[in-house]
Write an enzyme that holds these catalytic residues in place. Structure first.
Site, PDB file in Angstrom:
ATOM      1  N   ALA A  47      30.435  35.387  37.685  1.00  0.00           N
ATOM      2  CA  ALA A  47      29.260  36.140  38.126  1.00  0.00           C
ATOM      3  C   ALA A  47      28.391  35.290  39.053  1.00  0.00           C
ATOM      4  CB  ALA A  47      28.443  36.590  36.920  1.00  0.00           C
ATOM      5  N   GLY A  92      34.026  34.995  34.713  1.00  0.00           N
ATOM      6  CA  GLY A  92      34.611  36.211  35.275  1.00  0.00           C
ATOM      7  C   GLY A  92      35.773  35.954  36.209  1.00  0.00           C
ATOM      8  N   GLU A  95      38.620  35.726  33.930  1.00  0.00           N
ATOM      9  CA  GLU A  95      38.847  37.077  33.407  1.00  0.00           C
ATOM     10  C   GLU A  95      39.578  37.939  34.430  1.00  0.00           C
ATOM     11  OE1 GLU A  95      35.364  37.967  30.198  1.00  0.00           O
ATOM     12  OE2 GLU A  95      34.686  37.608  32.249  1.00  0.00           O
ATOM     13  N   GLU A 115      31.327  30.693  29.169  1.00  0.00           N
ATOM     14  CA  GLU A 115      30.084  31.432  28.935  1.00  0.00           C
ATOM     15  C   GLU A 115      29.237  30.896  27.787  1.00  0.00           C
ATOM     16  OE1 GLU A 115      32.801  34.383  31.054  1.00  0.00           O
ATOM     17  OE2 GLU A 115      33.019  32.772  29.575  1.00  0.00           O
TER      18      GLU A 115
END
Length: 241
Positions: A47, A92, A95, A115
């Site tokens: 992010a 992310g 991910e 995270e």
């Protein structure tokens, strides 16, 4: 991508990628998809935290939902997806790679679901896809520690399928994609569907899913072309029909 920002997932980039994937999904002449970042520094750093600092709580929730939706969109793309990890893949970014079908990492890459070091948890599928890929205990360890691992360590964990020098990443990934794309595109799509759906259920149901997926290829032009090519001892010319 956004090289200067380590290809971080801004709202604008999320919208652009989603629109592109929607278009790709409708193109029967696209057999295999390769995802990679711009430059050699980052595949995707996750992010855009600088942008997130300007958001209120509602906007943050909306953006997290957008990121999760994008990962699902990648996973559900009908074509096989190869993630060519050309640099760091944190949060992310990892991910996104986990939502892909196959992962090839440049040797200098660093990966991690980091995270917990920021006071949050993976929120775009990481807590679900990583354990399914490498097992529960190892996945928990990596998420609990927020550890940043090398490409070779990621290979040892089973997170990536290949590690190659950065200079060879593009050629290697293209060769892998071409090896897949030589086969019938309907077969590729139905294999992906059968595996992805079947692995979320019991064996009996999974076998029923496989039977349905097989039946969708049974009366295709590509199946007849495959048989004809075999009999005539030539390379098949598939059309995705």
């Amino acid at each position: 991508m956004r090289t200067a920002s380590a290809n971080a997932l801004s709202v604008h980039l999320l919208d652009e990628l989603s629109q592109l994937l929607t278009t790709v999904a409708t193109h029967d002449d696209i057999y295999v998809v390769v995802l990679t970042g711009d430059g050699e520094k980052a595949f995707c750093a996750g992010a855009d935290l600088k942008e997130r600092q300007t958001m209120n709580d509602t906007q943050v929730k909306q953006t997290v939902a957008k990121i999760g939706a994008l990962m699902t969109q990648i996973e559900q793309l009908p074509q096989p997806v190869i993630a060519a990890i050309n640099g760091v893949a944190f949060g992310g970014g990892l991910e996104m790679a986990l939502a892909s079908d196959i992962r090839v990492a440049a040797k200098h890459s660093k990966l991690g679901l980091t995270e917990s070091s920021l006071g949050i948890i993976p929120g775009a599928g990481g807590t679900q896809r990583l354990p399914r890929l490498i097992g529960i205990a190892r996945a928990k360890e990596l998420m609990y520690t927020a550890r940043r691992i090398s490409a070779d360590e990621a290979y040892a964990y089973g997170i990536v399928e290949y590690v190659v020098p950065y200079a060879e990443l593009q050629v290697f990934t293209q060769q892998l994609a071409q090896e897949m794309a030589r086969n019938a595109p309907l077969s590729l799509r139905q294999i992906k569907l059968a595996v992805n759906q079947g692995m979320q259920t019991d064996l009996t149901t999974g076998l029923a899913i496989e039977t349905l997926a097989y039946s969708r290829t049974l009366y295709s032009e590509d199946r007849l072309e495959g048989l004809a090519a075999f009999q005539e001892k030539r390379a098949p010319h598939y059309k995705g029909r």
